[in-house]
Write a protein that holds these residues in place. Structure first.
Motif, mmCIF file in Angstrom:
data_model
loop_
_atom_site.group_PDB
_atom_site.id
_atom_site.type_symbol
_atom_site.label_atom_id
_atom_site.label_comp_id
_atom_site.label_asym_id
_atom_site.label_seq_id
_atom_site.Cartn_x
_atom_site.Cartn_y
_atom_site.Cartn_z
ATOM 1 N N LEU A 127 1.082 -1.147 0.113
ATOM 2 C CA LEU A 127 -0.101 0.079 -0.018
ATOM 3 C C LEU A 127 0.695 1.261 -0.034
ATOM 4 C CD1 LEU A 127 -2.513 -1.094 2.811
ATOM 5 C CD2 LEU A 127 -2.674 -1.497 0.371
ATOM 6 N N ASP A 128 2.025 1.287 -0.604
ATOM 7 C CA ASP A 128 2.968 2.330 -0.419
ATOM 8 C C ASP A 128 2.433 3.090 -1.651
ATOM 9 O OD1 ASP A 128 4.098 0.346 -2.403
ATOM 10 O OD2 ASP A 128 6.003 1.016 -2.012
ATOM 11 N N GLY A 129 2.370 2.790 -2.710
ATOM 12 C CA GLY A 129 2.202 3.555 -4.097
ATOM 13 C C GLY A 129 1.906 2.854 -5.229
ATOM 14 N N VAL A 130 1.918 3.547 -6.489
ATOM 15 C CA VAL A 130 1.924 3.138 -7.734
ATOM 16 C C VAL A 130 3.507 3.035 -8.524
ATOM 17 C CG1 VAL A 130 0.668 3.371 -9.851
ATOM 18 C CG2 VAL A 130 -0.260 4.065 -7.959
ATOM 19 N N ASP A 131 3.866 1.883 -8.772
ATOM 20 C CA ASP A 131 5.150 1.749 -9.555
ATOM 21 C C ASP A 131 4.565 1.624 -10.925
ATOM 22 O OD1 ASP A 131 7.035 1.403 -7.513
ATOM 23 O OD2 ASP A 131 6.246 -0.362 -6.761
ATOM 24 N N GLU A 153 -11.726 2.696 -4.688
ATOM 25 C CA GLU A 153 -11.334 2.491 -6.187
ATOM 26 C C GLU A 153 -11.363 4.026 -6.871
ATOM 27 O OE1 GLU A 153 -14.624 0.407 -8.845
ATOM 28 O OE2 GLU A 153 -12.733 -0.728 -9.105
ATOM 29 N N ARG A 154 -12.176 4.700 -6.622
ATOM 30 C CA ARG A 154 -11.897 6.000 -7.284
ATOM 31 C C ARG A 154 -10.420 6.612 -7.185
ATOM 32 N NH1 ARG A 154 -17.317 6.887 -6.418
ATOM 33 N NH2 ARG A 154 -16.790 7.928 -4.352
ATOM 34 N N ALA A 155 -10.018 6.627 -5.791
ATOM 35 C CA ALA A 155 -8.852 6.953 -5.613
ATOM 36 C C ALA A 155 -7.642 6.246 -6.247
ATOM 37 C CB ALA A 155 -8.635 7.039 -4.002
ATOM 38 N N VAL A 156 -7.969 5.002 -6.119
ATOM 39 C CA VAL A 156 -6.809 4.138 -6.939
ATOM 40 C C VAL A 156 -6.828 4.496 -8.564
ATOM 41 C CG1 VAL A 156 -6.412 1.683 -7.656
ATOM 42 C CG2 VAL A 156 -6.950 2.227 -5.314
ATOM 43 N N HIS A 177 -3.745 6.106 -10.418
ATOM 44 C CA HIS A 177 -2.846 5.507 -11.393
ATOM 45 C C HIS A 177 -2.839 6.436 -12.701
ATOM 46 C CE1 HIS A 177 -3.199 1.683 -9.125
ATOM 47 N NE2 HIS A 177 -2.395 1.305 -10.088
ATOM 48 N N ALA A 178 -3.788 7.153 -12.920
ATOM 49 C CA ALA A 178 -4.094 8.215 -14.275
ATOM 50 C C ALA A 178 -2.877 9.467 -13.710
ATOM 51 C CB ALA A 178 -5.368 8.731 -14.050
ATOM 52 N N GLU A 179 -2.934 9.884 -12.597
ATOM 53 C CA GLU A 179 -1.824 10.804 -12.187
ATOM 54 C C GLU A 179 -0.375 10.114 -12.532
ATOM 55 O OE1 GLU A 179 -4.378 13.114 -9.014
ATOM 56 O OE2 GLU A 179 -2.203 12.297 -8.278
ATOM 57 N N ALA A 180 -0.156 8.853 -12.080
ATOM 58 C CA ALA A 180 1.138 8.398 -12.219
ATOM 59 C C ALA A 180 1.588 8.240 -13.653
ATOM 60 C CB ALA A 180 1.198 6.955 -11.729
ATOM 61 N N VAL A 181 0.577 7.899 -14.552
ATOM 62 C CA VAL A 181 0.714 7.595 -15.725
ATOM 63 C C VAL A 181 1.141 8.953 -16.686
ATOM 64 C CG1 VAL A 181 -0.190 6.942 -18.400
ATOM 65 C CG2 VAL A 181 -0.694 5.472 -16.309
ATOM 66 N N ALA A 182 0.427 10.084 -16.252
ATOM 67 C CA ALA A 182 0.301 11.458 -16.790
ATOM 68 C C ALA A 182 1.569 12.111 -16.438
ATOM 69 C CB ALA A 182 -0.571 12.257 -16.360
ATOM 70 N N ALA A 183 2.418 11.848 -15.195
ATOM 71 C CA ALA A 183 3.425 12.410 -14.867
ATOM 72 C C ALA A 183 4.683 11.621 -15.622
ATOM 73 C CB ALA A 183 3.866 12.110 -13.302
ATOM 74 N N PHE A 184 4.244 10.418 -15.703
ATOM 75 C CA PHE A 184 5.527 9.663 -16.230
ATOM 76 C C PHE A 184 5.707 9.836 -17.829
ATOM 77 C CE2 PHE A 184 6.965 5.813 -18.927
ATOM 78 C CZ PHE A 184 8.018 5.395 -18.220
ATOM 79 N N ALA A 216 -12.212 3.739 -17.168
ATOM 80 C CA ALA A 216 -11.928 5.229 -16.835
ATOM 81 C C ALA A 216 -10.435 5.448 -16.883
ATOM 82 C CB ALA A 216 -12.573 5.485 -15.418
ATOM 83 N N LEU A 217 -9.607 4.623 -16.434
ATOM 84 C CA LEU A 217 -8.358 4.814 -16.871
ATOM 85 C C LEU A 217 -7.839 5.053 -18.178
ATOM 86 C CD1 LEU A 217 -5.453 5.027 -15.533
ATOM 87 C CD2 LEU A 217 -5.105 2.759 -15.698
ATOM 88 N N ALA A 218 -8.291 4.069 -18.907
ATOM 89 C CA ALA A 218 -8.223 4.200 -20.471
ATOM 90 C C ALA A 218 -8.714 5.463 -20.943
ATOM 91 C CB ALA A 218 -8.798 2.927 -21.112
#
Ligand SMILES: Nc1ncnc2c1ncn2[C@@H]1O[C@H](COP(=O)(O)OP(=O)(O)OP(=O)(O)O)[C@@H](O)[C@H]1O
Ligand SMILES: CC(=O)N[C@H]1[C@@H]2OC[C@@H](O2)[C@@H](O)[C@@H]1O[C@H](C)C(=O)O
Length: 367
Positions: A14-18, A72-75, A79-86, A124-126
């Motif tokens: 539960l530390d974050g999204v890799d 689920e919304r937070a997850v 993930h959407a933020e993680a991809v956008a930043a990446f 929603a992520l897609a």
């Protein structure tokens, strides 16, 4: 055909999204791309902890009662933020990525009830990231009677392919839960969860020290492990069962240490993780000669040392020492699994999850 695959993993710690990018045809890894990390905030982490405790009552994998809908919304958003930043940091465009492998966050794992629940809204992520998203990797396996975990073994095998180490090779992932992949030549692939990873220790550190984890294993190094407690805990039927077998993050939450000094508690839980990993040795066809350790636990020096003490003359190396990016392996694995799913290749095997026959999987959500 080579694919550019982006893997996303939110593990049991539960530390974050890799996040990690690879170029692959689903069989071999042609190149490793950059990786990234989007930590959960303390509030998100608390929400996930709450979601895990409420999820024990779930009977259907798509139900989202109580706090689960908010979690689920937070997850999905994280993930959407993680991809956008990446994508921004690496000056990429969504069109540069063929497929995203989205594991989601496991909140309940009960393979004996043919139930494994990963939250995260792939459609929603897609839509948010404008890239096709493959998800629901574990569902088909569990429905077919498999354990639904672990799923990284096919990726460990692909990595180990070019490794010059004496076999049998064993790759250990010490995340929230620990799991192993045993590789002996081209034909033998055996895998399972072995017991706790860092989750028990993290929960103990949080309760007693208000810290997220025992950094570098420093606290455990100061304490004395209670070997009698460990020996009793290892008598639980799980540790005696041969692979395949898998665990829910909280399967050992009921094990209580009693009133102990923080350093002794940390030492006991660290040694318990190491002993549970080594307990797999007599359940394997041959004694492993080379151990490669990945996951966050590879950074815990006391844990590595305690494992070394329990594997006889075999070598124990952190994944970094053999040129693998320890923290990115699971995310890379889900990119790899997405590429395999697209091509209809097996994700799991009788030797890895106990599924009756090699099984492909994953469901695609398009933007
Ligand atoms: N420097 C460090 N020293 C000690 N432990 C560490 C360090 N860095 C990370 N960890 C441990 O590793 C954990 C995170 O590991 P990892 O990211 O591999 O887990 P995960 O992917 O969430 O889990 P899983 O593999 O079970 O899905 C942290 O919670 C912590 O316990
Ligand atoms: C159900 C689930 O999410 N299990 C995780 C967990 O975390 C580690 C271990 O338990 C492993 O079985 C699995 O994750 C990795 C990524 C896997 O499937 O290989």
């Amino acid at each position: 055909m080579m694919l550019t695959a982006l893997g996303l993993m939110s593990g049991t710690s539960l530390d974050g999204v890799d996040v990690a990018l690879i170029e692959t045809d689903g069989k071999q890894v042609k190149a490793f791309g950059p990786s990234g990390y989007r930590p959960y905030s303390p509030a998100e982490r608390n929400l996930l902890r709450q979601a895990l405790s409420e999820a024990v009552h779930l009977a259907q994998r798509d139900a989202r009662p109580g706090v689960l809908a908010e979690a689920e919304r937070a997850v999905t958003l994280a993930h959407a933020e993680a991809v956008a930043a990446f994508v921004a940091q690496n000056r990429m465009k969504p069109e540069d990525i063929d497929i995203v492998g989205f594991h989601g966050q496991t909140v309940l794992h009960r393979p004996e009830k043919r139930l494994t629940v990963q939250i995260g809204d792939a459609p929603a992520l897609a839509r948010a990231i404008h890239i096709p998203v493959m998800h629901d990797f574990r569902a088909a396996d569990v429905e077919a009677g498999g354990q639904g975990a672990p799923f990284v073994p096919v990726y460990h095998r692909a990595l180990a392919h070019s490794l010059e180490r004496e076999g049998p090779i064993i790759v250990v992932n010490i995340g929230g839960v620990s799991n192993i992949t045993y590789i002996d030549g081209n034909d033998t692939l055996i895998a399972c969860d072995t017991g706790p990873g860092n989750a028990l220790l993290d929960d103990f550190m949080y309760r007693t020290m208000n810290q997220a984890f025992d950094a570098d294993g420093k606290l455990a190094a100061l304490g004395k492990a209670d070997e009698a407690w460990i020996a009793r805990a290892l008598e639980l039927p799980f540790f005696v069962s041969p692979p395949p077998k898998s665990l829910d993050r909280n399967d050992f939450a009921a094990l209580k240490l009693g009133d102990v000094l923080p350093a002794d508690g940390a030492a006991t839980l660290t040694a318990f993780t190491a002993a549970a990993i080594a307990r797999i040795i007599p359940l394997l066809p041959r004694r492993p000669r080379s151990w490669i350790v990945c996951g966050g636990g590879a950074r815990n020096r006391t844990m590595l040392q305690m494992l070394r003490e329990r594997v006889g003359s075999a070598t124990v190396e952190a994944a970094e020492a053999v040129g693998w990016a320890s923290d990115a392996i699971e995310a890379q694995a889900f990119g790899f699994l997405a590429a395999r799913g697209l091509k209809g290749l097996p994700l799991s095997y009788p030797g890895t999850t106990g599924v009756p026959m090699p099984m492909t999987g994953g469901v695609i959500a398009r933007p």
